[in-house]
Enzyme design. Structure first.
Site, PDB file in Angstrom:
ATOM      1  CG  HIS A 133      -1.932  -1.071   1.275  1.00  0.00           C
ATOM      2  ND1 HIS A 133      -2.816  -1.330   0.253  1.00  0.00           N
ATOM      3  CD2 HIS A 133      -2.183  -1.997   2.252  1.00  0.00           C
ATOM      4  CE1 HIS A 133      -3.572  -2.372   0.584  1.00  0.00           C
ATOM      5  NE2 HIS A 133      -3.212  -2.783   1.782  1.00  0.00           N
ATOM      6  CG  ASP A 169      -3.011  -8.671   1.313  1.00  0.00           C
ATOM      7  OD1 ASP A 169      -4.048  -8.051   1.631  1.00  0.00           O
ATOM      8  OD2 ASP A 169      -2.011  -8.754   2.032  1.00  0.00           O
ATOM      9  CG  HIS A 171      -6.703  -5.448   2.620  1.00  0.00           C
ATOM     10  ND1 HIS A 171      -6.306  -6.495   3.430  1.00  0.00           N
ATOM     11  CD2 HIS A 171      -7.724  -4.830   3.278  1.00  0.00           C
ATOM     12  CE1 HIS A 171      -7.050  -6.508   4.529  1.00  0.00           C
ATOM     13  NE2 HIS A 171      -7.915  -5.507   4.455  1.00  0.00           N
ATOM     14  CG  ASP A 252      -4.899  -9.995   4.371  1.00  0.00           C
ATOM     15  OD1 ASP A 252      -4.684 -10.675   3.348  1.00  0.00           O
ATOM     16  OD2 ASP A 252      -4.700  -8.766   4.412  1.00  0.00           O
TER      17      ASP A 252
END
Length: 371
Positions: A133, A169, A171, A252
């Site tokens: 990110h 992931d 995200h 995650d």
């Protein structure tokens, strides 16, 4: 060509934390290091200590002003109101802590070393990497630096010009997409939860042609990931004919993780790893998200085993299990009464299920871009 896979780690992950209330308060990389060693899976010849990237090296993606602010925040142990507003440092997501520059710089140093080791081919695992990110001029989503961007750039520096980046992931890797938007030498493939922070990565977001985003619904299961792998990820890789693959293996998306609503078992991660091993002679595998200490430790340990052609034991012995029994997950309901299999096994029970029509339709829409 590397004779065997290399694991890049560091003791900095054992002695640092984002703080007692932060999702990254849990030990992750250190758990994998300890567990792989007690299993006999990590002989000294396969381990490298990660170097730390120098500030000037970080300017290749991050702005000098931001790097200076990050290093200054670590030295001072605080940030000004102006620095907080400009660089998103000292926030709940990106707190000030004692190793806030050195720890992410170690992640970048690890992927840069990995790229150098892969110059003639092989497999390298950097579980401390995967902070996808980070933005050029600010911290973002627990990520102070964007080591996947540096991984790709370093691979290209060492001769792997065409790189596929695969991210599983929960995200969306918004920082990586920013880093390579419109770059014809990089293809980014992301499978992530829809309507989940950072609320980017829509099906119609193409990164100026470089990105293929598959947002999936809550409850995304092993069967659906298998379809995404077989019908989307593998064809996109084969079509691009990359010189190297970078796989971000955030855990995650596993069902027990507190920061997503996806329902994978770690078997899905192993299927992806094994499939990508067969598609390239230069593979770099990163960590990423993962906020349940048992599920992330077990998943990434299994990944290292798979990279070495090793199967997870059916049951862990007492010494192996002790690594997992010693973990704590304070402040979360999952930590109060963890199930026994989190201590005694590495492999999850498979979580198969129906493949929803919406998943097939979205895969079809992305495949259509290849025509």
């Amino acid at each position: 060509m590397l004779k065997h896979p290399i694991f890049i780690g560091s003791e900095i992950y054992r002695g640092s934390s984002y703080g007692g209330l932060h999702p990254l308060r849990v030990p992750r990389v250190s758990t994998v290091m300890d567990l792989t060693r007690v299993l006999g899976w990590l002989p000294d010849v396969q381990y490298r200590t990660s170097p730390r990237a120098k500030p000037k090296a970080l300017w290749e993606f991050h702005t000098p002003a931001y790097i200076s602010a990050l290093a200054r925040a670590e030295r001072r142990g605080q940030v000004s109101d102006e620095e907080r507003a400009e660089f998103d440092l000292g926030t709940h997501s990106n707190p000030v802590f004692g190793e806030m520059f050195r720890r992410p710089a170690t992640g970048v140093g690890g992927v840069m070393l990995a790229a150098e080791l892969l110059s003639d081919g092989g497999i390298v695992h950097v579980p401390g990497g995967g902070t996808h990110h980070g933005m050029p001029d600010r911290a973002n989503g627990f990520c102070y630096l964007n080591d996947p961007v540096f991984a790709i750039k370093a691979l290209q520096h060492h001769g792997a010009w065409r790189v596929v980046y695969v991210d599983i992931d929960a995200h969306h890797p918004d920082g990586v997409e920013v880093g390579f938007s419109g770059d014809p030498s990089v293809r980014m493939i992301s499978v992530h939860e829809e309507k989940r922070w950072p609320f980017t990565g829509g099906l119609d977001e193409t990164g100026k042609g470089s990105a293929f985003n598959l947002p999936v619904m809550r409850g995304f299961n092993d069967s659906e990931m298998r379809i995404a792998l077989q019908d989307l990820i593998i064809p996109l890789i084969e079509d691009f004919e990359p010189d190297a693959i970078v796989l971000q293996c955030g855990s995650d998306a596993i069902e027990e993780d507190p920061l997503s609503r996806l329902s994978l078992s770690n078997n899905a991660h192993i299927e992806v790893v094994r499939a990508l091993m067969a598609l390239t002679n230069r593979l770099m595998v990163l960590g990423g998200g993962g906020y349940n200490p048992w599920s992330v430790g077990r998943c990434w340990t299994r990944i290292w085993g798979a990279l070495n052609g090793l199967e997870a034991p059916e049951m862990l012995n007492v010494e192996n299990a002790q690594i997992l029994r010693a973990l704590r997950f304070e402040g979360n309901s999952r930590g109060r009464n963890p199930p026994e299999h989190w201590f005694s096994t590495l492999a999850d029970e498979p979580n198969e299920g129906p493949v929803r029509d919406e998943i097939r339709a979205r895969i079809g829409m992305l495949r259509a871009r290849l025509i």
